[in-house]
Design an enzyme around this catalytic site. Structure first.
Site, short mmCIF file in Angstrom:
data_model
loop_
_atom_site.label_atom_id
_atom_site.label_comp_id
_atom_site.label_asym_id
_atom_site.label_seq_id
_atom_site.Cartn_x
_atom_site.Cartn_y
_atom_site.Cartn_z
N ASP A 22 28.80 -100.42 -0.53
CA ASP A 22 28.97 -100.12 -1.82
C ASP A 22 28.03 -100.98 -2.68
O ASP A 22 28.22 -100.49 -4.10
CB ASP A 22 30.16 -99.46 -2.28
CG ASP A 22 30.51 -98.16 -3.46
OD1 ASP A 22 28.91 -97.96 -3.46
OD2 ASP A 22 31.62 -98.10 -4.42
N GLU A 24 26.03 -89.31 -3.24
CA GLU A 24 27.33 -89.80 -3.62
C GLU A 24 27.52 -88.84 -5.14
O GLU A 24 27.47 -89.03 -6.34
CB GLU A 24 27.49 -90.69 -3.86
CG GLU A 24 29.24 -90.97 -3.86
CD GLU A 24 29.32 -92.14 -3.97
OE1 GLU A 24 30.95 -92.78 -4.54
OE2 GLU A 24 28.89 -92.99 -4.84
N ASP A 72 35.79 -105.75 0.14
CA ASP A 72 35.16 -106.51 -0.32
C ASP A 72 35.71 -107.88 -0.88
O ASP A 72 35.71 -109.03 -1.86
CB ASP A 72 34.24 -106.54 -0.99
CG ASP A 72 33.84 -105.09 -2.70
OD1 ASP A 72 35.57 -105.38 -2.81
OD2 ASP A 72 33.21 -104.77 -3.23
N HIS A 132 35.68 -88.80 -4.13
CA HIS A 132 35.42 -88.74 -5.47
C HIS A 132 36.65 -87.24 -6.17
O HIS A 132 35.96 -85.99 -6.81
CB HIS A 132 34.35 -88.37 -6.26
CG HIS A 132 33.74 -90.10 -6.16
ND1 HIS A 132 34.01 -90.41 -7.33
CD2 HIS A 132 33.00 -90.89 -5.56
CE1 HIS A 132 33.16 -91.60 -7.00
NE2 HIS A 132 32.51 -91.54 -6.08
N HIS A 172 37.02 -104.08 -4.75
CA HIS A 172 37.52 -102.70 -4.37
C HIS A 172 39.32 -102.44 -3.70
O HIS A 172 40.06 -101.00 -3.91
CB HIS A 172 36.66 -101.75 -3.26
CG HIS A 172 35.63 -101.41 -4.23
ND1 HIS A 172 34.24 -102.62 -4.59
CD2 HIS A 172 35.56 -100.47 -4.67
CE1 HIS A 172 33.17 -102.37 -5.11
NE2 HIS A 172 34.42 -101.43 -5.41
N ARG A 228 56.35 -89.58 -3.62
CA ARG A 228 56.25 -87.29 -3.40
C ARG A 228 55.22 -86.59 -3.80
O ARG A 228 55.60 -85.59 -4.00
CB ARG A 228 57.21 -87.16 -4.22
CG ARG A 228 58.81 -87.30 -4.59
CD ARG A 228 60.15 -87.18 -5.09
NE ARG A 228 59.80 -87.93 -6.56
CZ ARG A 228 60.34 -89.84 -6.94
NH1 ARG A 228 61.27 -89.70 -5.71
NH2 ARG A 228 60.28 -89.83 -8.10
N ASN A 245 39.38 -95.81 -3.65
CA ASN A 245 39.07 -95.75 -4.56
C ASN A 245 38.71 -93.91 -4.63
O ASN A 245 38.07 -93.36 -4.17
CB ASN A 245 37.66 -96.51 -4.57
CG ASN A 245 38.40 -98.02 -3.84
OD1 ASN A 245 37.78 -98.61 -3.09
ND2 ASN A 245 38.98 -99.22 -4.99
N ALA A 246 38.30 -93.81 -5.79
CA ALA A 246 38.30 -92.60 -7.10
C ALA A 246 39.47 -91.32 -6.41
O ALA A 246 38.82 -90.13 -5.77
CB ALA A 246 36.70 -92.49 -6.55
N GLY A 290 36.37 -101.58 -17.69
CA GLY A 290 35.32 -100.62 -16.77
C GLY A 290 35.44 -100.48 -16.21
O GLY A 290 36.31 -101.26 -15.52
#
Length: 394
Positions: A274, A123, A248, A189, A251, A224, A216-217, A310
């Protein structure tokens, strides 16, 4: 061996079903009423019988993380997930310096060669620094085909999947190298737009392709500015890509999970955990690559110096937990949630003739759960990995 319970098969559920094995293979699957074998059947039970689950995205568990740990820790993490129903697992690394990636690739390659992992998932590090999530931005670099080759060489051909951003440098060269080495490309990502994402999906036509943890990410879907989410959903609807979902309960919202299943169907979805080192153990402080992670109330987030919240730093659920959450909270049909955690990932890895379904001739990877989808027993190649009050005969 003879197992009896509600059996989840490829096209539905057998309410009172039987699975028999011969050595490491499944020999017969059907209803108890149709069973004519020599060995008497076990009594009817409330157990549910599933194919062994296959997790394409997992960073660790039981206190050990694949990006950081030694061989013993990696084995501990793999064993933990196996005992909780994941009979096939890719060990996921995160963006890190070259020497760290080479070292961990060599460690995990040993487990792959012993059959304890199905392969390695990289990843990063060729991802977007703006959307690196819980990865170290200092370790994120532009696409480097030579580094990719060195990691694959260190892993002795055991890298099976790699996440990269569609906008990374040298995308075409990386894609060609991945196809040559039979490495599954996974787009994610990313901070790019829908047009760039669609172009990269088109570039990858002719081989399997996934999207790393959809939503996610990556930029959120906006009417638009549809971004990569719209491109991934459209491509999944056409059958051109399979999207990962971390269902889960942390997420993604339950309604998001049900929307994707209703939109593209289980054959274009792969459920993943993950999971990181804290899966299966207590709250506390952990590592994910070079970064510190704090787990509170079962949710992993990057530790911060000022106490602010975080970024989510991986999951703490096992894949069977994810299946259960998809069924219970999102209302996904059991047969569909199971397919996305078994048959679909098996197909992506080219293992569909051997794993992913309960059918004669397939490997006897079988998970037995209670009626709440909590594990009672796990069989890997016909051998028990974990057995707890299980109704079976041999």
């Amino acid at each position: 061996m003879i197992l009896r319970g509600k059996v989840v098969v490829e096209d539905g559920v057998i309410a009172d079903g039987v699975v028999t094995t011969d050595g490491d293979r499944i020999s017969w699957v059907g209803s108890a009423a149709q069973y004519h074998g020599q060995v008497p059947l076990p009594e009817p039970s409330s157990s549910i019988l599933l194919p062994g689950l296959i997790d394409l995205h997992c960073h660790g568990g039981a206190g050990a993380g694949f990006p950081n740990t030694d061989a013993d820790g990696a084995r501990q993490a793999a064993d933990h997930h196996r005992e909780h129903g994941t009979t096939g697992l890719l060990g996921s690394l995160v963006s890190a310096g070259e020497q760290d990636l080479l070292r961990q690739a060599r460690i995990l390659a040993d487990l792959v060669e012993r059959g304890e992992l199905l392969g390695i998932h990289l990843e990063g590090p060729f991802i977007s620094g703006a959307r690196c999530g819980a990865q170290d931005p200092a370790s994120v670099i532009p696409g480097d085909p030579d580094l990719f080759e060195r990691i694959c060489d260190a892993a002795r051909g055991t890298v099976r999947s790699m996440t990269l951003a569609p906008e990374t440098a040298h995308f075409g060269e990386l894609l060609a190298a991945m196809r040559r080495r039979d490495v599954l490309p996974s787009l994610g990502h990313t901070d790019t737009d829908a047009a760039t994402t669609s172009a990269r999906i088109a570039d990858a036509a002719g081989g399997p392709l996934t999207a790393t943890h959809l939503f996610n990410a990556m930029p959120p879907l906006h009417h638009r500015a549809p971004g990569p989410v719209a491109a991934f959903l459209a491509a999944a609807g056409r059958g051109d890509i399979v999207v990962e979902l971390i269902a889960d309960g942390v997420h993604l919202a339950p309604e998001t999970v049900s929307m994707v299943f209703d939109t593209v169907g289980p054959d274009q979805i792969v459920l993943v955990s993950d999971a990181m080192a804290a899966a299966g153990v207590t709250d506390g402080d952990y590592q994910l690559g070079p970064l510190n992670v704090r787990v509170a109330h079962g949710v992993a987030r990057l530790a911060t110096t000022d106490g602010s919240e975080g970024a989510i730093a991986g999951g703490t659920a096992r894949l069977l937990d994810v299946v259960r959450t998809a069924v219970v909270d999102s209302g996904i049909r059991l047969v569909d949630a199971v397919a996305s955690a078994t048959r679909t990932p098996a197909r992506l890895l080219g293992l569909e003739s051997d794993r992913g379904t309960l059918a004669p001739g397939r490997r006897a990877d079988i998970v037995v759960t209670d009626h709440q989808l909590r594990p009672r027993g796990v069989f890997v190649g016909g051998m028990p990995a974990e057995t707890e009050g299980l109704a079976w005969k041999s």
